[in-house]
Design a protein around this motif. Sequence first.
Motif, PDB file in Angstrom:
ATOM      1  N   VAL A  35      -9.839   1.765  -9.875  1.00  0.00           N
ATOM      2  CA  VAL A  35      -8.822   1.809 -10.931  1.00  0.00           C
ATOM      3  C   VAL A  35      -7.580   2.547 -10.451  1.00  0.00           C
ATOM      4  O   VAL A  35      -6.445   2.088 -10.650  1.00  0.00           O
ATOM      5  CB  VAL A  35      -9.397   2.451 -12.216  1.00  0.00           C
ATOM      6  CG1 VAL A  35      -8.306   2.757 -13.214  1.00  0.00           C
ATOM      7  CG2 VAL A  35     -10.448   1.552 -12.822  1.00  0.00           C
ATOM      8  N   VAL A  36      -7.775   3.701  -9.793  1.00  0.00           N
ATOM      9  CA  VAL A  36      -6.629   4.458  -9.268  1.00  0.00           C
ATOM     10  C   VAL A  36      -5.856   3.612  -8.251  1.00  0.00           C
ATOM     11  O   VAL A  36      -4.621   3.564  -8.273  1.00  0.00           O
ATOM     12  CB  VAL A  36      -7.093   5.788  -8.627  1.00  0.00           C
ATOM     13  CG1 VAL A  36      -5.993   6.430  -7.817  1.00  0.00           C
ATOM     14  CG2 VAL A  36      -7.586   6.740  -9.701  1.00  0.00           C
ATOM     15  N   GLY A  37      -6.572   2.926  -7.371  1.00  0.00           N
ATOM     16  CA  GLY A  37      -5.917   2.075  -6.376  1.00  0.00           C
ATOM     17  C   GLY A  37      -5.132   0.938  -6.994  1.00  0.00           C
ATOM     18  O   GLY A  37      -4.006   0.645  -6.575  1.00  0.00           O
ATOM     19  N   PHE A  38      -5.696   0.301  -8.018  1.00  0.00           N
ATOM     20  CA  PHE A  38      -4.998  -0.810  -8.668  1.00  0.00           C
ATOM     21  C   PHE A  38      -3.740  -0.332  -9.389  1.00  0.00           C
ATOM     22  O   PHE A  38      -2.683  -0.956  -9.274  1.00  0.00           O
ATOM     23  CB  PHE A  38      -5.927  -1.527  -9.650  1.00  0.00           C
ATOM     24  CG  PHE A  38      -5.257  -2.655 -10.365  1.00  0.00           C
ATOM     25  CD1 PHE A  38      -4.970  -3.838  -9.700  1.00  0.00           C
ATOM     26  CD2 PHE A  38      -4.881  -2.533 -11.694  1.00  0.00           C
ATOM     27  CE1 PHE A  38      -4.335  -4.881 -10.353  1.00  0.00           C
ATOM     28  CE2 PHE A  38      -4.245  -3.568 -12.353  1.00  0.00           C
ATOM     29  CZ  PHE A  38      -3.977  -4.746 -11.683  1.00  0.00           C
ATOM     30  N   VAL A  39      -3.871   0.770 -10.123  1.00  0.00           N
ATOM     31  CA  VAL A  39      -2.705   1.305 -10.842  1.00  0.00           C
ATOM     32  C   VAL A  39      -1.613   1.694  -9.853  1.00  0.00           C
ATOM     33  O   VAL A  39      -0.433   1.374 -10.050  1.00  0.00           O
ATOM     34  CB  VAL A  39      -3.111   2.501 -11.731  1.00  0.00           C
ATOM     35  CG1 VAL A  39      -1.898   3.226 -12.266  1.00  0.00           C
ATOM     36  CG2 VAL A  39      -3.999   2.025 -12.867  1.00  0.00           C
ATOM     37  N   LEU A  40      -1.990   2.359  -8.776  1.00  0.00           N
ATOM     38  CA  LEU A  40      -0.992   2.759  -7.780  1.00  0.00           C
ATOM     39  C   LEU A  40      -0.377   1.544  -7.091  1.00  0.00           C
ATOM     40  O   LEU A  40       0.816   1.549  -6.789  1.00  0.00           O
ATOM     41  CB  LEU A  40      -1.609   3.697  -6.749  1.00  0.00           C
ATOM     42  CG  LEU A  40      -0.608   4.359  -5.835  1.00  0.00           C
ATOM     43  CD1 LEU A  40       0.347   5.237  -6.637  1.00  0.00           C
ATOM     44  CD2 LEU A  40      -1.307   5.174  -4.788  1.00  0.00           C
ATOM     45  N   PHE A  41      -1.171   0.505  -6.866  1.00  0.00           N
ATOM     46  CA  PHE A  41      -0.641  -0.717  -6.268  1.00  0.00           C
ATOM     47  C   PHE A  41       0.446  -1.328  -7.149  1.00  0.00           C
ATOM     48  O   PHE A  41       1.513  -1.707  -6.663  1.00  0.00           O
ATOM     49  CB  PHE A  41      -1.773  -1.722  -6.046  1.00  0.00           C
ATOM     50  CG  PHE A  41      -1.306  -3.088  -5.653  1.00  0.00           C
ATOM     51  CD1 PHE A  41      -0.815  -3.320  -4.375  1.00  0.00           C
ATOM     52  CD2 PHE A  41      -1.335  -4.132  -6.552  1.00  0.00           C
ATOM     53  CE1 PHE A  41      -0.375  -4.587  -4.007  1.00  0.00           C
ATOM     54  CE2 PHE A  41      -0.900  -5.393  -6.209  1.00  0.00           C
ATOM     55  CZ  PHE A  41      -0.423  -5.617  -4.923  1.00  0.00           C
ATOM     56  N   VAL A  42       0.175  -1.407  -8.441  1.00  0.00           N
ATOM     57  CA  VAL A  42       1.156  -1.982  -9.366  1.00  0.00           C
ATOM     58  C   VAL A  42       2.418  -1.123  -9.424  1.00  0.00           C
ATOM     59  O   VAL A  42       3.539  -1.642  -9.353  1.00  0.00           O
ATOM     60  CB  VAL A  42       0.536  -2.145 -10.781  1.00  0.00           C
ATOM     61  CG1 VAL A  42       1.584  -2.520 -11.800  1.00  0.00           C
ATOM     62  CG2 VAL A  42      -0.582  -3.180 -10.740  1.00  0.00           C
ATOM     63  N   VAL A  43       2.250   0.184  -9.515  1.00  0.00           N
ATOM     64  CA  VAL A  43       3.411   1.088  -9.600  1.00  0.00           C
ATOM     65  C   VAL A  43       4.212   1.053  -8.300  1.00  0.00           C
ATOM     66  O   VAL A  43       5.449   0.920  -8.322  1.00  0.00           O
ATOM     67  CB  VAL A  43       2.961   2.525  -9.927  1.00  0.00           C
ATOM     68  CG1 VAL A  43       4.104   3.507  -9.777  1.00  0.00           C
ATOM     69  CG2 VAL A  43       2.381   2.586 -11.332  1.00  0.00           C
ATOM     70  N   ALA A  44       3.530   1.156  -7.153  1.00  0.00           N
ATOM     71  CA  ALA A  44       4.243   1.143  -5.871  1.00  0.00           C
ATOM     72  C   ALA A  44       4.928  -0.202  -5.633  1.00  0.00           C
ATOM     73  O   ALA A  44       6.038  -0.257  -5.091  1.00  0.00           O
ATOM     74  CB  ALA A  44       3.280   1.453  -4.723  1.00  0.00           C
ATOM     75  N   LEU A  56      -0.694  -0.672   1.441  1.00  0.00           N
ATOM     76  CA  LEU A  56      -1.120   0.445   2.277  1.00  0.00           C
ATOM     77  C   LEU A  56      -1.238   1.747   1.484  1.00  0.00           C
ATOM     78  O   LEU A  56      -2.167   2.526   1.684  1.00  0.00           O
ATOM     79  CB  LEU A  56      -0.162   0.622   3.459  1.00  0.00           C
ATOM     80  CG  LEU A  56      -0.216  -0.500   4.493  1.00  0.00           C
ATOM     81  CD1 LEU A  56       0.864  -0.301   5.550  1.00  0.00           C
ATOM     82  CD2 LEU A  56      -1.580  -0.558   5.143  1.00  0.00           C
ATOM     83  N   THR A  57      -0.329   1.975   0.576  1.00  0.00           N
ATOM     84  CA  THR A  57      -0.388   3.176  -0.250  1.00  0.00           C
ATOM     85  C   THR A  57      -1.612   3.147  -1.160  1.00  0.00           C
ATOM     86  O   THR A  57      -2.357   4.127  -1.261  1.00  0.00           O
ATOM     87  CB  THR A  57       0.888   3.313  -1.099  1.00  0.00           C
ATOM     88  OG1 THR A  57       2.014   3.315  -0.225  1.00  0.00           O
ATOM     89  CG2 THR A  57       0.871   4.578  -1.919  1.00  0.00           C
ATOM     90  N   ALA A  58      -1.836   2.027  -1.814  1.00  0.00           N
ATOM     91  CA  ALA A  58      -2.976   1.910  -2.715  1.00  0.00           C
ATOM     92  C   ALA A  58      -4.301   2.016  -1.959  1.00  0.00           C
ATOM     93  O   ALA A  58      -5.240   2.665  -2.437  1.00  0.00           O
ATOM     94  CB  ALA A  58      -2.912   0.590  -3.472  1.00  0.00           C
ATOM     95  N   ALA A  59      -4.389   1.407  -0.793  1.00  0.00           N
ATOM     96  CA  ALA A  59      -5.616   1.486  -0.004  1.00  0.00           C
ATOM     97  C   ALA A  59      -5.898   2.914   0.450  1.00  0.00           C
ATOM     98  O   ALA A  59      -7.035   3.389   0.377  1.00  0.00           O
ATOM     99  CB  ALA A  59      -5.523   0.560   1.205  1.00  0.00           C
TER     100      ALA A  59
END
Length: 77
Positions: A35-44, A56-59
């Motif tokens: 969940v944290v990775g997905f949210v950060l992927f969308v925001v980034a 890369l940031t989300a991973a």
Amino acid sequence: MTTADISTRESRTSPDQCVDLAGTRWPLYKIEALVVGFVLFVVAGAVTQSMQVAVLTAATVSVITWWARRVYYSRPA
């Protein structure tokens, strides 16, 4: 021919720290990391407009969250 004898550790997560998804028990730390990775992927992705940076940031954050929460949940109570 030789074979690898790879031992795996039993999961130390208690049943109350697991979520049942389609009949399979998932430790809570795995779901939190995804969940944290997905949210950060969308925001980034929205902020940088670059898929490379977003992925890369989300991973990276997902792996860090996965391991940090795994260690946290495996501590004795």
